[in-house]
Design a protein around this motif. Structure first.
Motif, PDB file in Angstrom:
ATOM      1  N   MET A   1     -21.022 -41.644   5.461  1.00  0.00           N
ATOM      2  CA  MET A   1     -21.702 -40.508   4.449  1.00  0.00           C
ATOM      3  C   MET A   1     -21.894 -41.212   3.173  1.00  0.00           C
ATOM      4  N   TYR A   2     -22.853 -39.665   2.829  1.00  0.00           N
ATOM      5  CA  TYR A   2     -23.568 -39.965   1.809  1.00  0.00           C
ATOM      6  C   TYR A   2     -24.263 -38.533   0.862  1.00  0.00           C
ATOM      7  N   VAL A   3     -24.808 -38.315   0.117  1.00  0.00           N
ATOM      8  CA  VAL A   3     -25.230 -36.870  -1.217  1.00  0.00           C
ATOM      9  C   VAL A   3     -26.777 -36.850  -0.562  1.00  0.00           C
ATOM     10  N   GLN A   4     -27.432 -36.373  -0.721  1.00  0.00           N
ATOM     11  CA  GLN A   4     -29.098 -36.021  -0.100  1.00  0.00           C
ATOM     12  C   GLN A   4     -29.458 -34.270  -0.539  1.00  0.00           C
ATOM     13  N   ASN A   5     -30.362 -33.958  -1.207  1.00  0.00           N
ATOM     14  CA  ASN A   5     -30.863 -32.177  -1.423  1.00  0.00           C
ATOM     15  C   ASN A   5     -29.766 -31.500  -1.617  1.00  0.00           C
ATOM     16  N   THR A   6     -28.696 -32.059  -2.676  1.00  0.00           N
ATOM     17  CA  THR A   6     -27.460 -30.857  -3.211  1.00  0.00           C
ATOM     18  C   THR A   6     -26.829 -31.430  -2.371  1.00  0.00           C
ATOM     19  N   ARG A   7     -26.606 -32.098  -1.210  1.00  0.00           N
ATOM     20  CA  ARG A   7     -25.476 -31.465  -0.083  1.00  0.00           C
ATOM     21  C   ARG A   7     -24.321 -33.422   0.060  1.00  0.00           C
ATOM     22  N   LEU A   8     -23.117 -33.133   0.183  1.00  0.00           N
ATOM     23  CA  LEU A   8     -22.724 -33.812   0.780  1.00  0.00           C
ATOM     24  C   LEU A   8     -22.205 -33.796   2.794  1.00  0.00           C
ATOM     25  N   LEU A   9     -23.307 -35.212   3.362  1.00  0.00           N
ATOM     26  CA  LEU A   9     -23.059 -35.061   4.898  1.00  0.00           C
ATOM     27  C   LEU A   9     -22.741 -36.525   4.966  1.00  0.00           C
ATOM     28  N   VAL A  10     -21.794 -35.988   6.570  1.00  0.00           N
ATOM     29  CA  VAL A  10     -21.369 -37.653   6.969  1.00  0.00           C
ATOM     30  C   VAL A  10     -21.158 -37.065   7.764  1.00  0.00           C
ATOM     31  N   VAL A  11     -22.552 -38.247   8.940  1.00  0.00           N
ATOM     32  CA  VAL A  11     -22.949 -37.890  10.665  1.00  0.00           C
ATOM     33  C   VAL A  11     -22.462 -39.698  11.012  1.00  0.00           C
ATOM     34  N   ASP A  12     -22.258 -39.303  12.054  1.00  0.00           N
ATOM     35  CA  ASP A  12     -21.607 -40.715  13.340  1.00  0.00           C
ATOM     36  C   ASP A  12     -23.299 -41.656  13.196  1.00  0.00           C
ATOM     37  N   GLU A  13     -22.877 -42.489  14.133  1.00  0.00           N
ATOM     38  CA  GLU A  13     -24.202 -43.148  14.453  1.00  0.00           C
ATOM     39  C   GLU A  13     -25.263 -43.538  15.213  1.00  0.00           C
TER      40      GLU A  13
ATOM     41  N   GLN B   1      -7.780 -38.105   2.159  1.00  0.00           N
ATOM     42  CA  GLN B   1      -9.239 -37.336   3.408  1.00  0.00           C
ATOM     43  C   GLN B   1      -9.891 -36.745   2.628  1.00  0.00           C
ATOM     44  N   ASN B   2      -9.884 -36.625   1.123  1.00  0.00           N
ATOM     45  CA  ASN B   2     -10.171 -35.616  -0.058  1.00  0.00           C
ATOM     46  C   ASN B   2     -11.423 -36.757  -0.067  1.00  0.00           C
ATOM     47  N   TYR B   3     -12.492 -35.288  -0.895  1.00  0.00           N
ATOM     48  CA  TYR B   3     -13.668 -35.881  -1.270  1.00  0.00           C
ATOM     49  C   TYR B   3     -13.570 -36.120  -3.233  1.00  0.00           C
ATOM     50  N   LEU B   4     -14.213 -36.774  -3.589  1.00  0.00           N
ATOM     51  CA  LEU B   4     -14.238 -37.026  -5.044  1.00  0.00           C
ATOM     52  C   LEU B   4     -15.760 -37.088  -5.012  1.00  0.00           C
ATOM     53  N   ILE B   5     -16.705 -36.125  -5.564  1.00  0.00           N
ATOM     54  CA  ILE B   5     -17.934 -35.759  -5.649  1.00  0.00           C
ATOM     55  C   ILE B   5     -18.607 -35.348  -6.864  1.00  0.00           C
ATOM     56  N   LEU B   6     -19.829 -36.296  -7.586  1.00  0.00           N
ATOM     57  CA  LEU B   6     -20.653 -36.163  -8.658  1.00  0.00           C
ATOM     58  C   LEU B   6     -21.274 -34.840  -8.593  1.00  0.00           C
ATOM     59  N   GLY B   7     -21.023 -34.111  -9.898  1.00  0.00           N
ATOM     60  CA  GLY B   7     -21.615 -32.395  -9.308  1.00  0.00           C
ATOM     61  C   GLY B   7     -22.480 -32.002 -10.607  1.00  0.00           C
ATOM     62  N   HIS B   8     -22.862 -31.340 -10.546  1.00  0.00           N
ATOM     63  CA  HIS B   8     -23.620 -30.212 -11.686  1.00  0.00           C
ATOM     64  C   HIS B   8     -23.361 -29.158 -12.818  1.00  0.00           C
ATOM     65  N   GLU B   9     -23.260 -29.328 -13.955  1.00  0.00           N
ATOM     66  CA  GLU B   9     -22.648 -28.050 -14.388  1.00  0.00           C
ATOM     67  C   GLU B   9     -23.489 -27.962 -15.220  1.00  0.00           C
ATOM     68  N   PHE B  10     -23.509 -26.501 -16.352  1.00  0.00           N
ATOM     69  CA  PHE B  10     -24.464 -25.962 -17.010  1.00  0.00           C
ATOM     70  C   PHE B  10     -23.988 -25.010 -18.415  1.00  0.00           C
ATOM     71  N   GLY B  11     -24.751 -25.184 -19.047  1.00  0.00           N
ATOM     72  CA  GLY B  11     -23.608 -24.623 -20.610  1.00  0.00           C
ATOM     73  C   GLY B  11     -25.076 -24.008 -21.715  1.00  0.00           C
ATOM     74  N   ASP B  12     -24.812 -23.427 -21.925  1.00  0.00           N
ATOM     75  CA  ASP B  12     -25.509 -22.525 -23.368  1.00  0.00           C
ATOM     76  C   ASP B  12     -25.277 -23.705 -24.354  1.00  0.00           C
ATOM     77  N   PHE B  13     -25.559 -24.390 -25.099  1.00  0.00           N
ATOM     78  CA  PHE B  13     -25.493 -24.850 -26.490  1.00  0.00           C
ATOM     79  C   PHE B  13     -25.944 -24.508 -27.701  1.00  0.00           C
ATOM     80  N   PRO B  14     -25.343 -24.229 -28.770  1.00  0.00           N
ATOM     81  CA  PRO B  14     -26.722 -24.418 -30.504  1.00  0.00           C
ATOM     82  C   PRO B  14     -27.447 -25.221 -30.124  1.00  0.00           C
ATOM     83  N   ASP B  15     -28.366 -24.989 -30.197  1.00  0.00           N
ATOM     84  CA  ASP B  15     -29.294 -25.780 -31.418  1.00  0.00           C
ATOM     85  C   ASP B  15     -29.149 -26.020 -31.608  1.00  0.00           C
TER      86      ASP B  15
END
Length: 253
Positions: free
Chosen positions: A182-194, A222-236
């Motif tokens: 299992m690995y994370v690459q190019n924004t996606r979560l992937l699982v591959v066999d050997e 068998q669920n996954y926990l993954i770090l994601g991005h979120e965006f927001g507008d905040f007062p400067d």
């Protein structure tokens, strides 16, 4: 490897051959560091593989593809290398050797034969991702033995087209209990066999997230926990009346 049954009730070989025919070898062009020794037992027997010149190669019984067929999977083979081996079947103190030869396929793109290893001298394999900087090319996943010899390698199939450098290489590479990676690459979560076959390719937008990055875990359910991005507008705070577009992290299950 213990006793490998033929799928039928054990019988007394009575001096006859323990194998129905000479073993064959199946290679995989998509993974030159793996091979299967394939054979059929004429009766119950103990079997083992002896490979000359490379004690770092390991074997494990794999599931056969046909009735009575037995497969011993060899892992850690060197690419573009010749091996002489024997499949030894034994019963009641008698041993029956069956020689075979392996000529592995050329290495996959980006393969590195060895790494310098420092540390405690543990005999365990070390699994890690590797990329060539600064362009971040030839990224892939390696496992090396205690001496630093590469025993497993898969180039990561993700396309190297993103401008965000931290998303290009494979990250959070983990060996799962079922033998997949299992690995994370190019924004996606992937699982591959050997062999590099994709088992799971999870698009973050399918769960309402802009991107996955850096880390992931598979939970006991068998669920996954993954770090994601979120965006927001905040007062400067430096410019009253104006806003800043901010990217932050979230954790997605």
């Amino acid at each position: 490897l213990g006793t490998v049954a033929s799928g039928e009730e054990p019988t007394d070989p009575g001096g006859g051959p323990l194998l129905s025919a000479e073993p064959s070898v199946e290679l995989y062009a998509e993974q030159p560091m793996v091979a299967d020794v394939v054979f059929t037992l004429a009766s119950a027997a103990d079997v083992r593989v002896e490979l000359a010149g490379d004690p770092g190669v390991v074997s494990e019984q794999a599931v056969g593809r046909a009735a009575g067929e037995v497969r011993l999977r060899l892992r850690g083979l060197g690419p573009e290398k010749s091996y002489a081996g024997e499949l030894v079947a034994s019963h009641a103190g008698a041993e029956e050797p069956h020689p075979f030869e392996i000529q592995t396929h050329p290495p996959l793109p980006g393969f590195l034969q060895s790494f310098e290893v420092t540390g405690s001298g543990s005999t365990e394999y070390r699994l890690f991702d590797h990329s060539t900087t600064p362009a971040i090319t030839d990224s892939g996943m390696f496992a090396v033995d205690a001496s630093g010899t590469t025993r497993f390698y898969l180039p990561s199939p993700g396309e190297q087209t993103l401008t965000a450098a931290h998303l290009k290489p494979p990250a959070a590479v983990r060996l799962l209990d079922d033998g997949t990676l299992m690995y994370v690459q190019n924004t996606r979560l992937l699982v591959v066999d050997e062999l590099g076959k994709t088992v799971l390719d999870l698009d973050p937008t399918s769960v309402g997230v802009a991107a996955f990055h850096h880390d992931a875990l598979r939970l006991p359910n068998q669920n996954y926990l993954i770090l994601g991005h979120e965006f927001g507008d905040f007062p400067d705070p430096q410019n009253p009346g104006q806003t800043l577009h901010i990217v932050g992290d979230n954790i997605v299950e």
